[in-house]
Design an enzyme around this catalytic site. Structure first.
Site, PDB file in Angstrom:
ATOM      1  N   LYS A   1      52.742  35.077  47.095  1.00 48.83           N
ATOM      2  CA  LYS A   1      51.388  35.434  46.670  1.00 48.83           C
ATOM      3  C   LYS A   1      50.730  36.530  47.495  1.00 48.83           C
ATOM      4  O   LYS A   1      50.883  36.623  48.699  1.00 48.83           O
ATOM      5  CB  LYS A   1      50.497  34.197  46.749  1.00 48.83           C
ATOM      6  CG  LYS A   1      50.919  33.108  45.781  1.00 48.83           C
ATOM      7  CD  LYS A   1      50.359  33.332  44.409  1.00 48.83           C
ATOM      8  CE  LYS A   1      49.033  32.611  44.315  1.00 48.83           C
ATOM      9  NZ  LYS A   1      48.455  32.755  42.993  1.00 48.83           N
TER      10      LYS A   1
ATOM     11  N   GLU B   1      37.416  38.555  44.473  1.00 47.56           N
ATOM     12  CA  GLU B   1      37.036  37.204  44.013  1.00 47.56           C
ATOM     13  C   GLU B   1      35.797  36.710  44.753  1.00 47.56           C
ATOM     14  O   GLU B   1      34.886  36.115  44.166  1.00 47.56           O
ATOM     15  CB  GLU B   1      38.188  36.221  44.238  1.00 47.56           C
ATOM     16  CG  GLU B   1      39.330  36.409  43.263  1.00 47.56           C
ATOM     17  CD  GLU B   1      40.499  35.489  43.589  1.00 47.56           C
ATOM     18  OE1 GLU B   1      40.967  34.800  42.697  1.00 47.56           O
ATOM     19  OE2 GLU B   1      40.943  35.464  44.757  1.00 47.56           O
TER      20      GLU B   1
ATOM     21  N   SER C   1      49.235  32.998  50.418  1.00 44.15           N
ATOM     22  CA  SER C   1      48.986  31.588  50.140  1.00 44.15           C
ATOM     23  C   SER C   1      49.666  30.763  51.220  1.00 44.15           C
ATOM     24  O   SER C   1      50.695  31.158  51.747  1.00 44.15           O
ATOM     25  CB  SER C   1      49.565  31.248  48.757  1.00 44.15           C
ATOM     26  OG  SER C   1      49.874  29.869  48.695  1.00 44.15           O
TER      27      SER C   1
ATOM     28  N   HIS D   1      36.955  44.020  24.091  1.00 37.25           N
ATOM     29  CA  HIS D   1      37.413  42.623  23.920  1.00 37.25           C
ATOM     30  C   HIS D   1      38.642  42.337  24.790  1.00 37.25           C
ATOM     31  O   HIS D   1      39.431  41.447  24.480  1.00 37.25           O
ATOM     32  CB  HIS D   1      37.751  42.322  22.456  1.00 37.25           C
ATOM     33  CG  HIS D   1      36.710  42.784  21.491  1.00 37.25           C
ATOM     34  ND1 HIS D   1      35.660  41.991  21.094  1.00 37.25           N
ATOM     35  CD2 HIS D   1      36.531  43.984  20.885  1.00 37.25           C
ATOM     36  CE1 HIS D   1      34.885  42.683  20.259  1.00 37.25           C
ATOM     37  NE2 HIS D   1      35.395  43.887  20.123  1.00 37.25           N
TER      38      HIS D   1
END
Ligand code: ARG
Length: 459
Positions: A287, A294, A281, A160
């Site tokens: 970043k 992804e 970024s 979980h």
């Protein structure tokens, strides 16, 4: 791409094809990537026609020489692909006739584009499975390397997405490895059905010429022959099966990617993916985004989409060949390209990944990951599991309130919850004790990880 020369297939039609229809129905824009397989198939077909006496040896040799010339024209980027010739097959045949004259017109004896295209697609897919298999192998090797290096590294295992029990990083890597082993098995199995020869089925019913299907199958390295001509020209199961294998494989990479995204976040900070596999970024200077995992997650969707595309393409087709089948190529090619690229980048990324053992250790400590070990300890002291579960629940609540790990509680504090607890309890409350205790086949103990890794290497 141009639209010159006379069409090979339209003598019956009195009106020229509508210019847009010509473009709309053509496939040469995307099927030209099968040029090598098309030529290979034609050489086998011509060789067979000569062996059964339909072509003379001189005719066969002229055809083969012409096809080889065309192959080098294509490879030197000197071939003039034409929309008017519709597809890769007719472009090459038209060029053959232009190059060697009348003899070139004999190549298409005893075959059809229907068995030709089915042959080309199978050969192309078979050829592309080779680099896919080797990139998959490389990824599996990289996972074993990480598993070996990190056999003793401890991180919280999750259920979980909540801290459950400590596991070793090596064990975690071997979980992904197992999935990829099954993917490799599925790929190998699928390849058997890809590698079957439709050549000789002709348009749908076979041919009146005394062809030798075994010879062409053998020349092309097929293991089997598609036994029914109607099925041979219309079957695309092999493409669907490959796309299914690819979908399952991509699903595994996507799940793994999800973990890497989570693990590389500032909140978890378990791993470093390496600058070469991340991007910055354009606006936020701090970043370092995990773009590769992804994107793998995103690309998984297109592979699923291609699978559904192929399923839908086939579900309403009566026997035998229908023009619908021309639509099989783009999804199949896209799946091949996506899978190959994904495996390649993943193998590279896994060769560069580094771990942050202190952060993983601290996360495991914060999550009371050894609570089950304490319960098991109490069971060994004669307490029923349900009662032990309750004792440990109360101990964890106490530990949370006092902001410490179970292993940081004093013996007196622990004994307040059960008088069965002795000072040997600390052996099971440490993370190292917890993982080492799970020392059986398939368990997370460093011993077992090393044994599993060795067994995997020997395979
Ligand atoms: N370009 C076609 C395809 O990709 C080749 C076969 C065409 N056959 C036909 N009878 N129109 O499927």
């Amino acid at each position: 791409m141009t639209t010159p020369n006379k069409k090979l297939s339209s003598a019956r039609l009195t009106q020229p094809t509508n210019a847009f229809v010509e473009e709309f129905t053509a496939s040469v824009q995307f099927d030209q990537r099968m040029y090598a397989q098309d030529i290979q198939g034609s050489i086998a077909h011509a060789t067979m026609l000569a062996s059964v006496g339909v072509l003379t040896e001189a005719e066969r040799d002229q055809i083969i020489a012409g096809l080889n010339t065309i192959k080098s024209e294509i490879e030197r980027d000197e071939f003039d692909w034409s929309i008017a010739q519709e597809d890769v097959h007719m472009n090459i045949e038209a060029r053959l006739i232009a190059l060697i004259g009348e003899v070139g017109k004999k190549l298409h004896t005893g075959r059809s584009r229907n068995d030709q295209v089915a042959t080309d697609v199978r050969l192309y897919l078979r050829d592309m499975i080779v680099p896919i298999r080797s990139e998959l192998f490389r990824l599996k090797e990289e996972l074993l390397n990480v598993a070996e290096r990190e056999a003793d590294t401890i991180l919280p295992g999750f259920t979980h997405l909540q801290t459950a029990q400590p596991v070793t990083f090596g064990h975690h890597m071997l979980a992904w490895y197992e999935m990829l082993v099954r993917d490799a098995e599925r790929l190998e199995d699928c390849e058997k059905r890809v590698n079957s020869s439709p050549l000789g089925a002709a348009a749908l019913a076979g041919t009146t010429f005394p062809i030798d299907r075994k010879l062409t199958a053998e020349l092309l390295g097929f293991d089997r022959i598609c036994l029914n001509s109607l099925d041979a020209v219309s079957d695309r199961d092999f493409a669907i099966e490959f796309n299914s294998v690819a979908s399952i494989l991509m699903m595994h990479l996507s799940r793994f990617s999800e973990e890497l995204v989570i693990w590389s976040s500032a909140q978890f900070d378990f791993v470093d993916l390496g600058d070469a596999f991340c991007t910055g970024s354009s606006i936020m200077p701090q970043k370092k985004n995990p773009d590769v995992p992804e994107l793998i997650r995103g690309k998984t969707s297109r592979v699923y989409g291609n699978l559904f595309n192929l399923f839908s393409l086939m579900k309403n087709q009566p026997l035998a060949y229908n023009k619908d089948n021309q639509e099989d190529k783009e999804p199949l090619f896209d799946t091949i390209d996506t899978l190959l690229g994904s495996l390649r980048v993943y193998a590279d990324m896994m060769s560069a990944i580094t771990t942050k053992p202190d952060n993983m250790r601290n996360a495991a400590l914060r999550g009371y990951a050894t609570a089950t070990d304490l319960a098991d300890y109490l069971v060994r002291k004669g307490i029923a599991f349900r009662d032990a579960h309750e004792v440990v629940g109360l101990s964890v609540a106490y530990a949370i309130k006092h902001n410490k790990d179970l292993s940081e509680m004093s013996l007196a504090e622990l004994q307040a919850f059960s008088d069965q607890i002795g000072d040997d309890v600390f052996d099971v409350l440490t993370l190292e004790g917890s993982v080492a205790a799970r020392d059986h086949l398939g368990g997370t103990a460093p011993n077992q990880v090393r044994a599993a890794m060795k067994a995997a290497r020997n395979k």
